[in-house]
Design an enzyme around this catalytic site. Sequence first.
Site, PDB file in Angstrom:
ATOM      1  N   ARG A   1       7.335  19.409 -23.816  1.00  0.00           N
ATOM      2  CA  ARG A   1       7.216  18.153 -23.078  1.00  0.00           C
ATOM      3  C   ARG A   1       7.329  18.388 -21.564  1.00  0.00           C
ATOM      4  O   ARG A   1       6.356  18.652 -20.914  1.00  0.00           O
ATOM      5  CB  ARG A   1       8.237  17.116 -23.521  1.00  0.00           C
ATOM      6  CG  ARG A   1       7.831  15.696 -23.107  1.00  0.00           C
ATOM      7  CD  ARG A   1       8.862  14.656 -23.475  1.00  0.00           C
ATOM      8  NE  ARG A   1       8.889  14.360 -24.903  1.00  0.00           N
ATOM      9  CZ  ARG A   1       8.035  13.551 -25.509  1.00  0.00           C
ATOM     10  NH1 ARG A   1       7.067  13.001 -24.840  1.00  0.00           N
ATOM     11  NH2 ARG A   1       8.139  13.304 -26.807  1.00  0.00           N
TER      12      ARG A   1
ATOM     13  N   THR B   1      15.246  18.559 -31.791  1.00  0.00           N
ATOM     14  CA  THR B   1      13.977  18.603 -31.055  1.00  0.00           C
ATOM     15  C   THR B   1      13.688  20.060 -30.708  1.00  0.00           C
ATOM     16  O   THR B   1      14.605  20.807 -30.374  1.00  0.00           O
ATOM     17  CB  THR B   1      14.014  17.789 -29.744  1.00  0.00           C
ATOM     18  OG1 THR B   1      12.848  18.105 -28.973  1.00  0.00           O
ATOM     19  CG2 THR B   1      15.249  18.083 -28.906  1.00  0.00           C
TER      20      THR B   1
ATOM     21  N   ASP C   1      12.314  21.093 -28.167  1.00  0.00           N
ATOM     22  CA  ASP C   1      12.274  21.294 -26.700  1.00  0.00           C
ATOM     23  C   ASP C   1      13.531  21.932 -26.139  1.00  0.00           C
ATOM     24  O   ASP C   1      13.498  22.485 -25.044  1.00  0.00           O
ATOM     25  CB  ASP C   1      12.075  19.943 -25.991  1.00  0.00           C
ATOM     26  CG  ASP C   1      10.753  19.306 -26.358  1.00  0.00           C
ATOM     27  OD1 ASP C   1      10.527  18.147 -25.977  1.00  0.00           O
ATOM     28  OD2 ASP C   1       9.948  19.970 -27.045  1.00  0.00           O
TER      29      ASP C   1
ATOM     30  N   GLY D   1      10.177  13.167 -32.179  1.00  0.00           N
ATOM     31  CA  GLY D   1       9.381  14.288 -32.681  1.00  0.00           C
ATOM     32  C   GLY D   1      10.180  15.069 -33.721  1.00  0.00           C
ATOM     33  O   GLY D   1      11.335  15.412 -33.483  1.00  0.00           O
TER      34      GLY D   1
ATOM     35  N   ASP E   1      16.736  12.823 -26.967  1.00  0.00           N
ATOM     36  CA  ASP E   1      17.478  11.950 -26.043  1.00  0.00           C
ATOM     37  C   ASP E   1      17.032  10.489 -26.161  1.00  0.00           C
ATOM     38  O   ASP E   1      17.847   9.568 -26.047  1.00  0.00           O
ATOM     39  CB  ASP E   1      17.372  12.461 -24.598  1.00  0.00           C
ATOM     40  CG  ASP E   1      15.940  12.763 -24.182  1.00  0.00           C
ATOM     41  OD1 ASP E   1      15.717  13.163 -23.039  1.00  0.00           O
ATOM     42  OD2 ASP E   1      15.045  12.594 -25.036  1.00  0.00           O
TER      43      ASP E   1
ATOM     44  N   ARG F   1       8.641   6.775 -33.748  1.00  0.00           N
ATOM     45  CA  ARG F   1       9.151   6.285 -32.466  1.00  0.00           C
ATOM     46  C   ARG F   1       9.023   4.762 -32.534  1.00  0.00           C
ATOM     47  O   ARG F   1       7.951   4.258 -32.822  1.00  0.00           O
ATOM     48  CB  ARG F   1       8.345   6.891 -31.314  1.00  0.00           C
ATOM     49  CG  ARG F   1       8.560   8.419 -31.229  1.00  0.00           C
ATOM     50  CD  ARG F   1       7.836   9.025 -30.029  1.00  0.00           C
ATOM     51  NE  ARG F   1       8.267  10.399 -29.777  1.00  0.00           N
ATOM     52  CZ  ARG F   1       7.578  11.477 -30.172  1.00  0.00           C
ATOM     53  NH1 ARG F   1       6.467  11.325 -30.840  1.00  0.00           N
ATOM     54  NH2 ARG F   1       8.013  12.701 -29.907  1.00  0.00           N
TER      55      ARG F   1
ATOM     56  N   ASP G   1      16.015  20.468 -24.772  1.00  0.00           N
ATOM     57  CA  ASP G   1      16.162  19.878 -23.424  1.00  0.00           C
ATOM     58  C   ASP G   1      17.329  18.910 -23.324  1.00  0.00           C
ATOM     59  O   ASP G   1      17.388  18.091 -22.422  1.00  0.00           O
ATOM     60  CB  ASP G   1      14.866  19.133 -23.049  1.00  0.00           C
ATOM     61  CG  ASP G   1      14.540  18.033 -24.055  1.00  0.00           C
ATOM     62  OD1 ASP G   1      13.670  17.190 -23.739  1.00  0.00           O
ATOM     63  OD2 ASP G   1      15.152  18.008 -25.140  1.00  0.00           O
TER      64      ASP G   1
HETATM   65  O1  F6P Z   1       9.613  16.405 -28.080  1.00  0.00           O
HETATM   66  C1  F6P Z   1       9.036  17.284 -28.990  1.00  0.00           C
HETATM   67  C2  F6P Z   1       7.557  17.392 -28.732  1.00  0.00           C
HETATM   68  O2  F6P Z   1       7.013  18.274 -29.661  1.00  0.00           O
HETATM   69  C3  F6P Z   1       7.204  17.864 -27.324  1.00  0.00           C
HETATM   70  O3  F6P Z   1       7.390  19.249 -27.163  1.00  0.00           O
HETATM   71  C4  F6P Z   1       5.770  17.423 -27.247  1.00  0.00           C
HETATM   72  O4  F6P Z   1       5.305  17.275 -25.915  1.00  0.00           O
HETATM   73  C5  F6P Z   1       5.822  16.058 -27.943  1.00  0.00           C
HETATM   74  O5  F6P Z   1       6.896  16.132 -28.875  1.00  0.00           O
HETATM   75  C6  F6P Z   1       4.551  15.700 -28.678  1.00  0.00           C
HETATM   76  O6  F6P Z   1       4.724  14.361 -29.123  1.00  0.00           O
HETATM   77  P1  F6P Z   1       3.820  13.795 -30.320  1.00  0.00           P
HETATM   78  O7  F6P Z   1       4.271  14.441 -31.579  1.00  0.00           O
HETATM   79  O8  F6P Z   1       4.120  12.306 -30.288  1.00  0.00           O
HETATM   80  O9  F6P Z   1       2.392  14.142 -29.980  1.00  0.00           O
END
Ligand code: F6P
Length: 328
Positions: free
Chosen positions: A176, A130, A132, A15, A107, A76, A134
Amino acid sequence: MPKTIKKLAVLTSGGDAPGMNAAIRSVVRTCAYHNIKCVGVYRGFEGLIEGDFKEMDARSVRGILNKGGTILKSARSNEFRTKEGREEAYKKVIEAEIDGLVVIGGDGSFTGAMVFNKEFDFPVMGIPGTIDNDIVGTTHTLGFDTALNTVVDAIDKIRDTASSHNRLFFIEVMGRDVGHIALNAGIAGGAEEILIPEEDLGLDRLVESLNKSRKSGKSSSIVVVAEGDKIGKNIFELKDFVDQNMEGYDVRVSVLGHMQRGGSPSCFDRVLASRMGLKAVESLLEGKTNYMVGLINNKMELTPFENAIKGKTKINLELLRVSDIMST
Ligand code: F6P
């Protein structure tokens, strides 16, 4: 004897987060400072497999310090999870005479980088990017501070309309499966209640908290809900629960979503990114590999990937107490 580094590659993965461009800029300019070449890899590990590279110099990264997102795009990659995919990527970096790799991501990205290093003895360094926050090994991941400011601004705006209409708002924020954004932005936004995955308050506690707010004379309330919250109901079901079980509430829902991932990085994130990019490149030049650069006690420290990817950062219990008392 670690091999001489003459050319480094940098990629962004997972992300995206505000500050990634500032980190790319720092990696490229630190390479220029040390007279080594730098290659940008487009679309994360997908681009590594496809050899989607672009030579970058100090001028290539002008004007991006204040830009959200990542000029190298992110992705990804399922193919990189396969040995064949990683072998293809290794072939491409050898063909391009790349001697080391800086991975800006979360991670999951570091897990891929660690496997790549183990399989091919290829030097890698990680920068935690990120929103998050985390990842173990840093008090701040790139983008967390900017996302907090974005969410607080959104809460302030929503509170204007909530108080105009005496409404209860449930606001869902990202993270997340951790509650760092919800807890910090909830405190800063003066939320009456904050629901996070790390602390399952349960519906009774929510009802009690809302009734307490109303008894104290509050005509509107804000409840910040982390998307990974485990109360057992999603944010729309929470609204339905209140509609069906609590008299006199006019309830609305606001899911902030991906706007939390955008925006110009804050000063804090720009400085953090500049520090991390420099540390990552110079650590590779010192022959180090398989580490994540992190901010610990306001110093740039290295954490081995295997530690950084294990577990999630814990919620600050003191902040939980602040949140409880401030919402009195
Ligand atoms: O990991 C970062 C993040 O924004 C999370 O907070 C969220 O749940 C996820 O990515 C969303 O993923 P995507 O962009 O694939 O919808």
